[in-house]
Design a protein around this motif. Structure first.
Motif, PDB file in Angstrom:
ATOM      1  N   ILE A  30      -1.631  -3.221  -3.130  1.00 38.42           N
ATOM      2  CA  ILE A  30      -1.441  -1.889  -4.457  1.00 38.42           C
ATOM      3  C   ILE A  30      -2.859  -2.017  -4.445  1.00 38.42           C
ATOM      4  N   GLY A  31      -3.769  -2.696  -4.401  1.00 41.01           N
ATOM      5  CA  GLY A  31      -4.847  -2.187  -4.601  1.00 41.01           C
ATOM      6  C   GLY A  31      -5.426  -0.510  -3.843  1.00 41.01           C
ATOM      7  N   MET A  57      -3.499   2.238  -4.624  1.00 39.07           N
ATOM      8  CA  MET A  57      -4.527   3.146  -5.589  1.00 39.07           C
ATOM      9  C   MET A  57      -5.522   3.514  -4.764  1.00 39.07           C
ATOM     10  N   ALA A  58      -6.520   2.970  -4.053  1.00 38.85           N
ATOM     11  CA  ALA A  58      -7.548   3.762  -3.746  1.00 38.85           C
ATOM     12  C   ALA A  58      -7.427   4.537  -2.953  1.00 38.85           C
ATOM     13  N   TYR A  59      -6.674   4.577  -2.131  1.00 32.46           N
ATOM     14  CA  TYR A  59      -6.108   5.579  -0.907  1.00 32.46           C
ATOM     15  C   TYR A  59      -5.997   7.168  -1.930  1.00 32.46           C
ATOM     16  N   LEU A  88       1.467  -0.854  -0.453  1.00 33.96           N
ATOM     17  CA  LEU A  88      -0.063  -0.109  -0.268  1.00 33.96           C
ATOM     18  C   LEU A  88       0.870   1.804   0.170  1.00 33.96           C
ATOM     19  N   ALA A  89       1.683   1.419   1.194  1.00 32.91           N
ATOM     20  CA  ALA A  89       2.677   2.712   0.788  1.00 32.91           C
ATOM     21  C   ALA A  89       3.742   3.077   0.349  1.00 32.91           C
ATOM     22  N   THR A  90       4.472   1.661  -0.655  1.00 29.27           N
ATOM     23  CA  THR A  90       5.666   1.410  -1.938  1.00 29.27           C
ATOM     24  C   THR A  90       4.775   1.763  -2.799  1.00 29.27           C
ATOM     25  N   VAL A  91       4.236   0.525  -2.990  1.00 30.00           N
ATOM     26  CA  VAL A  91       3.878   0.533  -4.456  1.00 30.00           C
ATOM     27  C   VAL A  91       2.621   0.996  -4.528  1.00 30.00           C
ATOM     28  N   GLY A  92       2.113   0.997  -4.597  1.00 28.01           N
ATOM     29  CA  GLY A  92      -0.062   0.874  -4.252  1.00 28.01           C
ATOM     30  C   GLY A  92      -0.066   2.566  -4.445  1.00 28.01           C
ATOM     31  N   GLY A 115      -7.927   0.610  -8.184  1.00 20.80           N
ATOM     32  CA  GLY A 115      -7.478  -0.090  -7.023  1.00 20.80           C
ATOM     33  C   GLY A 115      -8.506  -0.706  -6.016  1.00 20.80           C
ATOM     34  N   VAL A 116     -10.521  -0.743  -5.737  1.00 27.57           N
ATOM     35  CA  VAL A 116     -10.845  -0.958  -5.231  1.00 27.57           C
ATOM     36  C   VAL A 116     -11.195  -2.128  -5.802  1.00 27.57           C
ATOM     37  N   ALA A 117     -11.310  -2.168  -7.441  1.00 24.80           N
ATOM     38  CA  ALA A 117     -11.323  -3.594  -7.056  1.00 24.80           C
ATOM     39  C   ALA A 117     -10.023  -4.814  -7.530  1.00 24.80           C
ATOM     40  N   LEU A 118      -9.287  -4.080  -6.681  1.00 22.01           N
ATOM     41  CA  LEU A 118      -7.937  -4.847  -7.212  1.00 22.01           C
ATOM     42  C   LEU A 118      -7.597  -4.983  -5.563  1.00 22.01           C
TER      43      LEU A 118
END
Length: 191
Positions: free
Chosen positions: A149-150, A153-155, A92-96, A116-119
């Motif tokens: 990762i999702g 992205m969503a965050y 979450l903190a790096t790639v996403g 992001g939500v879908a992942l």
């Protein structure tokens, strides 16, 4: 008569740097483009939708409620289950957030947030279905990596967007969105 050119918004000083041609008026000046928000109430719809997205992915904080059942069901130690949460947070903190931030700048926030939500959802479902068959590595891959990762992205997307829509209240609106992330765990634990 409908204000098709956003004159009332321009007079009110409401300018949004987010390029979304569906809800904004795009004007071309000599050297740059400027997007003018047509109605102030649209900003709050964006803020509420962003908070809802972040509320959903905030359930990542509820991982502790799964740790003991996984230990009991599969005979794992607590370190094995904790690694899943660590991988999810790292992803979450790096790639996403990095991928989500770059992609959002290029393709728009809606596509990135929904992907992001879908992942995040896919990672959760696959983890639930495949962990009994494939064990901890599957859990690390699905919930930890894919879901993390999702979630990243969503965050990052709603947080970046609402701060642009509310330039005069960045702290307040950012706090509401980030607060929804923590509230997601509370709501999920009550279900």
């Amino acid at each position: 008569m409908r204000d098709r050119f956003g004159l009332a918004a321009r007079r009110a000083g409401l300018r949004c740097p987010v390029l979304d041609g569906e809800s904004d008026v795009l004007r071309k000046s000599c050297k740059s483009y400027e997007v003018v928000v047509q109605a102030p109430s649209e900003r709050w719809v964006i803020a509420i939708a962003g908070s809802a997205v972040v509320l959903v992915i905030g359930t990542v904080y509820s991982w502790a409620m799964f740790a003991q059942p996984l230990v009991a069901a599969f005979g794992w130690d607590l370190t094995t289950t904790t690694w899943t949460y660590a991988i999810a947070n790292f992803s979450l903190a790096t790639v996403g957030v990095v991928v989500g931030g770059f992609w959002s700048d290029r393709k728009g926030p809606r596509r990135v947030a929904m992907t992001g939500v879908a992942l995040w959802g896919t990672g959760n479902v696959l983890a639930g279905l495949g962990t009994p068959l494939f064990g901890a590595p599957w859990l690390y891959l699905t919930y930890g990596l894919l879901g993390g990762i999702g979630a990243g992205m969503a965050y990052i997307t709603p947080l970046a967007v609402v701060s642009k829509w509310f330039p005069e209240r960045r702290g307040l609106i950012g706090g509401l969105v980030v607060g929804s992330f923590g509230l997601g765990a509370f709501v999920y634990n009550q279900l």
